[in-house]
Design an enzyme around this catalytic site. Structure first.
Site, PDB file in Angstrom:
ATOM      1  CD  GLU A 298       3.785 -12.450  -0.975  1.00 39.20           C
ATOM      2  OE1 GLU A 298       4.632 -11.843  -1.555  1.00 39.20           O
ATOM      3  OE2 GLU A 298       3.993 -13.102   0.117  1.00 39.20           O
TER       4      GLU A 298
ATOM      5  CG  ASN B 137       4.444  -3.070  -1.270  1.00 38.30           C
ATOM      6  OD1 ASN B 137       5.404  -3.078  -0.969  1.00 38.30           O
ATOM      7  ND2 ASN B 137       3.235  -3.118  -0.040  1.00 38.30           N
TER       8      ASN B 137
ATOM      9  CG  HIS C 272       1.372  -6.226   3.503  1.00 35.18           C
ATOM     10  ND1 HIS C 272       2.043  -5.795   4.020  1.00 35.18           N
ATOM     11  CD2 HIS C 272       0.367  -6.697   3.614  1.00 35.18           C
ATOM     12  CE1 HIS C 272       1.990  -6.066   5.792  1.00 35.18           C
ATOM     13  NE2 HIS C 272       0.777  -6.755   5.421  1.00 35.18           N
TER      14      HIS C 272
ATOM     15  CG  ASN D 102       6.731 -11.154  -4.671  1.00 35.61           C
ATOM     16  OD1 ASN D 102       5.437 -11.863  -4.727  1.00 35.61           O
ATOM     17  ND2 ASN D 102       6.725 -11.803  -3.170  1.00 35.61           N
TER      18      ASN D 102
HETATM   19  C1  GAR Z   1       7.100 -10.971   0.913  1.00 32.43           C
HETATM   20  O1  GAR Z   1       6.448 -11.668   1.541  1.00 32.43           O
HETATM   21  C2  GAR Z   1       6.899  -9.561   0.893  1.00 32.43           C
HETATM   22  O2  GAR Z   1       4.715 -10.001   0.509  1.00 32.43           O
HETATM   23  C3  GAR Z   1       7.022  -9.318   1.994  1.00 32.43           C
HETATM   24  O3  GAR Z   1       8.081  -9.515   2.102  1.00 32.43           O
HETATM   25  C4  GAR Z   1       8.375 -10.817   0.940  1.00 32.43           C
HETATM   26  C5  GAR Z   1       9.753 -10.576   0.351  1.00 32.43           C
HETATM   27  O4  GAR Z   1      10.061 -12.223  -0.546  1.00 32.43           O
HETATM   28  N1  GAR Z   1       6.555  -7.922   1.920  1.00 32.43           N
HETATM   29  C6  GAR Z   1       6.852  -6.430   2.694  1.00 32.43           C
HETATM   30  O5  GAR Z   1       6.279  -7.949   3.627  1.00 32.43           O
HETATM   31  C7  GAR Z   1       6.190  -5.025   2.744  1.00 32.43           C
HETATM   32  N2  GAR Z   1       5.324  -5.529   3.606  1.00 32.43           N
HETATM   33  P1  GAR Z   1      10.818 -12.055  -1.795  1.00 32.43           P
HETATM   34  O6  GAR Z   1      12.396 -11.009  -1.682  1.00 32.43           O
HETATM   35  O7  GAR Z   1      11.260 -13.581  -1.493  1.00 32.43           O
HETATM   36  O8  GAR Z   1       9.455 -11.609  -2.987  1.00 32.43           O
END
Ligand code: GAR
Length: 199
Positions: free
Chosen positions: A181, A108, A110, A14
């Protein structure tokens, strides 16, 4: 320039989506001034350094309690005068005082359609495991302002993604990232920054 501080804990895809939209000119007048990781091994820190963005690790373990941890994060972001803090896969629960301080200035992403599959314990792959167990046919992602309650706070953007026959949690996670996302997070930052600059 609209100054953004980003909190990460893992892979940082992200974070990469935000960097890409800044570099291709879609996200205008925005600058990532700091990437802070709770985990020294986070690949997100490498992504930041590859793009010349200052990154550092502030580990939760280094502080007696979440209040002290929140104070350390606040001191760091205050010194940089950030306009917005983005939790981009940040998996440490934040202290209420820190959240209150940045109310309306912290968002955030999610990986589910809130209020489904969210709250304490629902992070990373877990919302996708729960979605498959429940048998929903549509899931997705949500960008929201951060409130003291986990995965609560006013919703800014949501995007739905279809579950497909034979999906594993990993396959579904990847589709939710790609289709939802990585799109709605930069778009939400664009909206907030333009409103801030314009207002
Ligand atoms: C993502 O899917 C994000 O939405 C999730 O962790 C992942 C991180 O991926 N966040 C949560 O679950 C927060 N509650 P990334 O490090 O590759 O962006």
């Amino acid at each position: 320039m609209f100054k953004i501080g980003i909190l990460v804990s893992g892979g940082g895809s992200n974070l990469q989506a935000i960097i890409d939209r800044i570099e291709d000119g879609t996200l205008k007048d925005c600058q990532i001034v700091s990437v802070v990781s709770s985990n020294p091994e986070a690949y997100a820190l490498e992504r930041a350094s590859k793009h010349g963005i200052p990154g550092l690790c502030i580990p939760r373990k280094g502080y007696a309690d979440s209040k002290a941890y929140g104070e350390a994060l606040a001191a760091h972001f205050d010194a940089l005068q950030v306009d917005l803090i983005v939790l981009a896969g940040f998996l440490t629960i934040l202290d209420a005082a820190f959240v209150e301080k940045y109310k309306g200035r912290m968002i955030n992403v999610h990986p589910s359609l809130i209020p489904s599959f969210c709250g304490p314990g629902f992070y990373g792959l877990r919302p996708h495991i729960a979605a498959l167990e429940y048998g929903v046919k549509v899931t997705g992602a949500t960008v929201h302002y951060v409130d003291p309650e986990v995965d609560a706070g006013p919703i800014i953007a949501q995007k739905a993604v279809y579950v497909q026959e034979g999906d594993t949690p990993e396959v579904l996670q990847r589709r939710v990232m790609e289709e939802a996302e990585w799109k709605i997070l930069p778009e939400a930052i664009g909206k907030i920054s333009q409103a801030h600059i314009g207002g």
